[in-house]
Motif scaffolding. Structure first.
Motif, short mmCIF file in Angstrom:
data_model
loop_
_atom_site.label_atom_id
_atom_site.label_comp_id
_atom_site.label_asym_id
_atom_site.label_seq_id
_atom_site.Cartn_x
_atom_site.Cartn_y
_atom_site.Cartn_z
N THR A 1 0.82 -1.19 0.00
CA THR A 1 0.00 0.00 0.00
C THR A 1 0.86 1.24 0.00
O THR A 1 2.04 1.21 0.31
N ASP A 2 0.20 2.36 -0.32
CA ASP A 2 0.86 3.66 -0.24
C ASP A 2 -0.07 4.57 0.56
O ASP A 2 -1.28 4.34 0.64
N LEU A 3 0.49 5.58 1.17
CA LEU A 3 -0.30 6.49 1.98
C LEU A 3 -0.92 7.59 1.14
O LEU A 3 -0.40 7.95 0.09
N ALA A 4 -2.00 8.13 1.63
CA ALA A 4 -2.50 9.40 1.11
C ALA A 4 -1.87 10.50 1.94
O ALA A 4 -1.35 10.28 3.04
N GLY A 5 -1.92 11.72 1.41
CA GLY A 5 -1.26 12.83 2.08
C GLY A 5 -1.71 13.03 3.50
O GLY A 5 -0.90 13.32 4.39
N GLU A 6 -3.02 12.84 3.81
CA GLU A 6 -3.52 13.08 5.15
C GLU A 6 -2.96 12.06 6.14
O GLU A 6 -2.86 12.33 7.33
N GLU A 7 -2.60 10.88 5.66
CA GLU A 7 -2.06 9.85 6.54
C GLU A 7 -0.57 10.03 6.81
O GLU A 7 -0.03 9.44 7.73
N LEU A 8 0.09 10.83 5.98
CA LEU A 8 1.52 11.08 6.20
C LEU A 8 1.71 11.92 7.45
O LEU A 8 2.63 11.69 8.23
N GLY A 9 0.83 12.91 7.61
CA GLY A 9 0.82 13.70 8.82
C GLY A 9 2.17 14.28 9.19
O GLY A 9 2.89 14.83 8.37
N GLY A 10 2.54 14.13 10.46
CA GLY A 10 3.77 14.73 10.97
C GLY A 10 5.03 14.06 10.50
O GLY A 10 6.12 14.49 10.86
N ALA A 11 4.91 13.00 9.70
CA ALA A 11 6.11 12.29 9.23
C ALA A 11 6.71 12.93 7.99
O ALA A 11 7.70 12.43 7.47
N PHE A 12 6.15 14.05 7.52
CA PHE A 12 6.68 14.70 6.32
C PHE A 12 8.13 15.12 6.54
O PHE A 12 8.49 15.72 7.55
N ASP A 13 8.98 14.79 5.54
CA ASP A 13 10.42 15.09 5.61
C ASP A 13 10.75 16.12 4.55
O ASP A 13 10.69 15.83 3.35
N SER A 14 11.10 17.32 4.97
CA SER A 14 11.38 18.41 4.02
C SER A 14 12.56 18.09 3.12
O SER A 14 12.58 18.46 1.94
N ALA A 15 13.57 17.38 3.66
CA ALA A 15 14.75 17.04 2.84
C ALA A 15 14.38 16.10 1.71
O ALA A 15 14.97 16.17 0.62
N ARG A 16 13.40 15.23 1.94
CA ARG A 16 12.99 14.31 0.88
C ARG A 16 12.29 15.07 -0.25
O ARG A 16 12.36 14.66 -1.40
N LEU A 17 11.58 16.14 0.10
CA LEU A 17 10.97 16.96 -0.95
C LEU A 17 12.05 17.58 -1.82
O LEU A 17 11.95 17.58 -3.06
N THR A 18 13.09 18.11 -1.20
CA THR A 18 14.19 18.69 -1.97
C THR A 18 14.84 17.63 -2.87
O THR A 18 15.12 17.88 -4.04
N GLN A 19 15.06 16.45 -2.31
CA GLN A 19 15.67 15.37 -3.10
C GLN A 19 14.79 15.00 -4.29
O GLN A 19 15.27 14.87 -5.42
N ALA A 20 13.49 14.84 -4.05
CA ALA A 20 12.58 14.47 -5.12
C ALA A 20 12.51 15.55 -6.20
O ALA A 20 12.47 15.25 -7.39
N ARG A 21 12.51 16.80 -5.77
CA ARG A 21 12.45 17.88 -6.75
C ARG A 21 13.73 17.90 -7.59
O ARG A 21 13.68 18.10 -8.81
N ARG A 22 14.86 17.71 -6.96
CA ARG A 22 16.12 17.70 -7.71
C ARG A 22 16.17 16.52 -8.67
O ARG A 22 16.68 16.64 -9.79
N LEU A 23 15.65 15.38 -8.26
CA LEU A 23 15.61 14.22 -9.14
C LEU A 23 14.74 14.50 -10.37
O LEU A 23 15.02 14.00 -11.46
N SER A 24 13.71 15.30 -10.19
CA SER A 24 12.81 15.62 -11.30
C SER A 24 13.41 16.67 -12.23
O SER A 24 12.96 16.82 -13.37
N GLY A 25 14.41 17.43 -11.73
CA GLY A 25 15.00 18.50 -12.53
C GLY A 25 14.15 19.75 -12.57
O GLY A 25 14.42 20.66 -13.37
N LEU A 26 13.15 19.83 -11.70
CA LEU A 26 12.25 20.98 -11.69
C LEU A 26 12.67 22.03 -10.67
O LEU A 26 13.26 21.70 -9.63
N THR A 27 12.36 23.27 -10.96
CA THR A 27 12.61 24.35 -10.01
C THR A 27 11.46 24.43 -9.02
O THR A 27 10.39 23.85 -9.22
N LYS A 28 11.66 25.19 -7.95
CA LYS A 28 10.57 25.39 -6.97
C LYS A 28 9.38 26.06 -7.64
O LYS A 28 8.22 25.72 -7.36
N LYS A 29 9.66 27.01 -8.51
CA LYS A 29 8.57 27.71 -9.19
C LYS A 29 7.79 26.77 -10.10
O LYS A 29 6.55 26.83 -10.17
#
Length: 388
Positions: free
Chosen positions: A15-43
């Protein structure tokens, strides 16, 4: 579908989680890593999910957390499972300054970021497999768990190449399988189009800042097995000689080239058999014999003085003409055993016999199955159908 125990997120395997189930486990560094892997800017991410770039920046810095619907939108935009953005798994962070990039000017910052994030993922995959399979021990003088310390090992690139040959018991002849030799001594090597079509714009690079040294070879060099072998030896030189990375530093790059040349064609062996004058037939024979390019042998001729600087420059024009006539054509690494990385793929295949599956490993790493196959070097090998 999930529970929290002692602050750790426990996931059901299918299974995979929905966003509401992730809750307080959100990791900001993983967002940066995922964005860099995608090659996309913040904008670019912000525009896709309908928020401001400032908001994305706050999520990455950890000063604010995205709402559950934003988490779902981020996962969709970045083509990752929602669980990728969860905390609670090993993460080895790298900085662009921790890797030996050959030319910073030719490698845009976004592509360097993507390359670094890819290398972080390679370490995570390696870590997961090492829990199940015993890898070859790292045998690189001076290297210990992500650090290269000063030892009594030579720091002159030519002498270091000679010493490493002796240390690894390679003798003085041709190194038959350059990449496999590195893997046999505990160095993780990859050769995948990790940045899609943009991979061709990224030179090979390496890092010694992780628990295992990692060398990333890029497919744009894989159509020339001799250039590929030299790139691998070049990065090996960086790992051995340059614990303190200075990406793009001309002196370090020159030293890595000197190391590679000596490692692949020891001067004491190659000098006596180089032609006394420019002889492309003889150089072609030596190229096949030693597994190096004619270009590399021409540089050797210049170094030992069998050709002048002017003759050396003219020789490249002649070599270009000969190649356009069908001589000295490039050959792919696919036809040369031991030059395509196999350590990670072989480790997975061994773990698979004990019950590990692609799906289970992807769930553990919180990545998609296509991403896992890419990291393992198990890309889509089917021929492409073209309709005319």
């Amino acid at each position: 579908m999930s529970k929290y125990e002692s602050g750790q997120l426990h996931l059901l395997p299918d299974t995979d989680l929905a966003g509401e189930e992730l809750g307080g486990a959100f990791d900001s560094a993983r967002l940066t890593q995922a964005r860099r892997l995608s090659g996309l800017t913040k904008k670019a991410i912000a525009d896709q999910i309908g928020v401001s770039a400032v908001a994305v920046g706050q999520w990455e810095s950890g000063t604010a957390k995205p709402r559950p619907d934003n988490i779902d939108a981020l996962a969709q935009a970045l083509d990752i499972p929602v669980t990728f953005l969860a905390a609670g798994r090993p993460y080895a962070r790298l900085d662009a300054a921790d890797a030996h990039f050959r030319s910073l000017r030719r490698t845009p910052a976004s592509q360097r970021d993507k390359a670094i994030a890819f290398t972080e993922q390679i370490w995570e995959l390696t870590h997961a497999l090492e829990k199940r399979v015993r890898f070859p021990a790292v045998d690189l003088p001076g290297f210990t768990a992500g650090e290269v310390q000063q030892t009594d090992f030579p720091n002159d690139p030519v002498v270091a190449a000679q010493a490493l040959r002796h240390h690894w018991g390679l003798g003085t002849g041709r190194i038959g399988r350059m990449v496999r030799t590195m893997e046999q001594h505990g160095i993780v090597v990859t050769l995948v189009p990790f940045a899609g079509p943009e991979t061709k714009n990224i030179d090979a690079f390496s890092t010694s800042k992780l628990p295992r040294p990692i060398v990333v070879l890029t497919p744009n060099r894989a159509d020339d097995v001799y250039r590929h072998r030299f790139s691998a030896a070049h990065e090996l030189g960086h790992l051995l000689l340059h614990g303190d990375c200075q990406p793009g530093d001309t002196q370090q790059e020159r030293e890595a080239d000197m190391f590679a040349a000596e490692f692949l064609t020891p001067s004491e062996e190659i000098t006596p058999i180089l032609p006394p004058r420019l002889d492309f037939k003889k150089l072609g024979e030596l190229s096949v014999q030693w597994g190096v390019s004619v270009d590399s042998l021409l540089r050797r001729c210049r170094e030992v003085g069998t050709v002048s600087e002017a003759s050396y420059r003219r020789s490249h024009q002649r070599l270009t003409t000969l190649r356009s006539s069908g001589l000295f054509v490039h050959e792919s690494v696919q036809g040369y055993p031991g030059e395509v990385p196999a350590l990670l793929r072989s480790a997975f295949e061994m773990a698979e016999k004990s019950g590990l599956s692609h799906k289970k490993l992807a769930t553990e790493l919180r990545i998609t199955l296509p991403r896992l196959r890419l990291l393992l070097g198990q890309g889509d090998t089917r021929p492409e159908l073209t309709l005319v």
